[in-house]
Design a protein around this motif. Structure first.
Motif, PDB file in Angstrom:
ATOM      1  N   GLY A 121       0.789  -1.230   0.000  1.00  0.00           N
ATOM      2  CA  GLY A 121       0.000   0.000   0.000  1.00  0.00           C
ATOM      3  C   GLY A 121       0.815   1.270   0.000  1.00  0.00           C
ATOM      4  O   GLY A 121       0.264   2.357  -0.228  1.00  0.00           O
ATOM      5  N   PHE A 122       2.125   1.178   0.251  1.00  0.00           N
ATOM      6  CA  PHE A 122       2.972   2.361   0.227  1.00  0.00           C
ATOM      7  C   PHE A 122       3.536   2.573  -1.171  1.00  0.00           C
ATOM      8  O   PHE A 122       3.806   1.615  -1.904  1.00  0.00           O
ATOM      9  N   ILE A 123       3.729   3.835  -1.535  1.00  0.00           N
ATOM     10  CA  ILE A 123       4.382   4.172  -2.792  1.00  0.00           C
ATOM     11  C   ILE A 123       5.850   4.442  -2.499  1.00  0.00           C
ATOM     12  O   ILE A 123       6.178   5.246  -1.625  1.00  0.00           O
ATOM     13  N   ARG A 124       6.737   3.777  -3.229  1.00  0.00           N
ATOM     14  CA  ARG A 124       8.170   3.910  -3.012  1.00  0.00           C
ATOM     15  C   ARG A 124       8.832   4.478  -4.258  1.00  0.00           C
ATOM     16  O   ARG A 124       8.474   4.101  -5.377  1.00  0.00           O
ATOM     17  N   ALA A 125       9.782   5.383  -4.048  1.00  0.00           N
ATOM     18  CA  ALA A 125      10.501   6.013  -5.158  1.00  0.00           C
ATOM     19  C   ALA A 125      11.986   5.748  -5.010  1.00  0.00           C
ATOM     20  O   ALA A 125      12.509   5.680  -3.890  1.00  0.00           O
TER      21      ALA A 125
END
Length: 261
Positions: free
Chosen positions: A171-175
């Protein structure tokens, strides 16, 4: 918004005890790390998160002398130590750096911080994939998610290594700030073994005090020009870190070391 660079440091390294107090030129390895962190664009405060054990008292004293805010906490539960440090300085955003990175690059860290802000990601780093020299690693995340992780993470590796829960939680967005990869990614600039310390000493012998502020591009140019220097700790290269694990959701195009400055 308070951006805190939190650096974990302790005495009890099994491979090289007291490694962060070893001298590199005219200062300790720990001071070299903290001084570089203080130059990260966008950072408001540098915190050194140190175990509350007697053997780490010299680490805490050195960090204070270097100008960092010192917060003491659990030796084994590093995640809780980080959360305590973030709360102490009222951090809204946390950048994680470890004390075994005397060549951490402020400009590169600043780019990761900018990536975090520009993408609105929940987590940003330059390690998904590992494509920069080992020893330039940094991670950025909101303090609110750090506190959430501190409450919910249960597995021992999640508590000891701080960010696995953030890196893997659905559910987390990672860059990711992607580096040049290849031979550059295989360079080893981290302080863990006696051979690593000898490597850092050789760089300081070659560059003098210039090594304290040299950019990643300058350091890479030196080790490519002087293959005898990286040969010192070549036996400790960790190619396992280059194995592709989970990739970030958002990746930049690969950057060269020169463009990262």
């Amino acid at each position: 918004m308070t951006v805190a660079v939190i650096v974990q440091a302790r005495w009890g390294s099994t491979r090289l005890p007291g490694k962060v107090l070893q001298p590199l030129g005219g200062a300790t390895a720990l001071k070299r790390v903290l001084d570089r962190c203080a130059r990260i664009p966008g950072a408001d405060v540098v915190v050194c998160a140190v175990p509350d054990t007697i053997d780490s008292d010299p680490i805490a004293a050195e960090a204070r002398m270097a100008g960092a805010v010192v917060v003491r906490g659990s030796e084994k539960d590093v995640l809780a130590r980080y959360a305590k440090a973030a709360s102490y300085v009222g951090a809204e955003t946390v950048m994680r750096v470890t004390s075994d990175c005397p060549f951490i690059d402020p400009a590169l860290c600043g780019r990761v911080l900018n990536l975090f802000d520009e993408t609105g990601a929940d987590y940003a780093s330059n390690t998904m994939p590992a494509s920069w020299p080992h020893g330039l690693d940094c991670e950025v995340f909101p303090a609110r998610l750090l506190h959430w992780a501190e409450q919910l993470a249960e597995l021992p590796p999640e508590r000891e290594h701080v960010t696995p829960w953030l890196r893997e939680h659905e559910g987390f967005i990672r860059a990711a700030l992607v580096g040049p990869g290849g031979g550059i990614a295989r360079m080893r600039w981290t302080l863990d073994y006696p051979e690593d310390y000898d490597f850092f000493c050789a760089v300081y012998q070659a560059l003098g005090e210039r090594a304290a502020t040299a950019s990643a591009a300058e350091l890479a140019a030196l080790v490519m020009r002087r293959p005898d220097i990286p040969a010192i700790n070549a036996i400790r290269h960790d190619d396992a870190r280059l194995v592709r694990r989970r990739r970030a959701d958002v990746e930049t195009p690969p950057l060269s070391l020169a463009l990262a400055a």
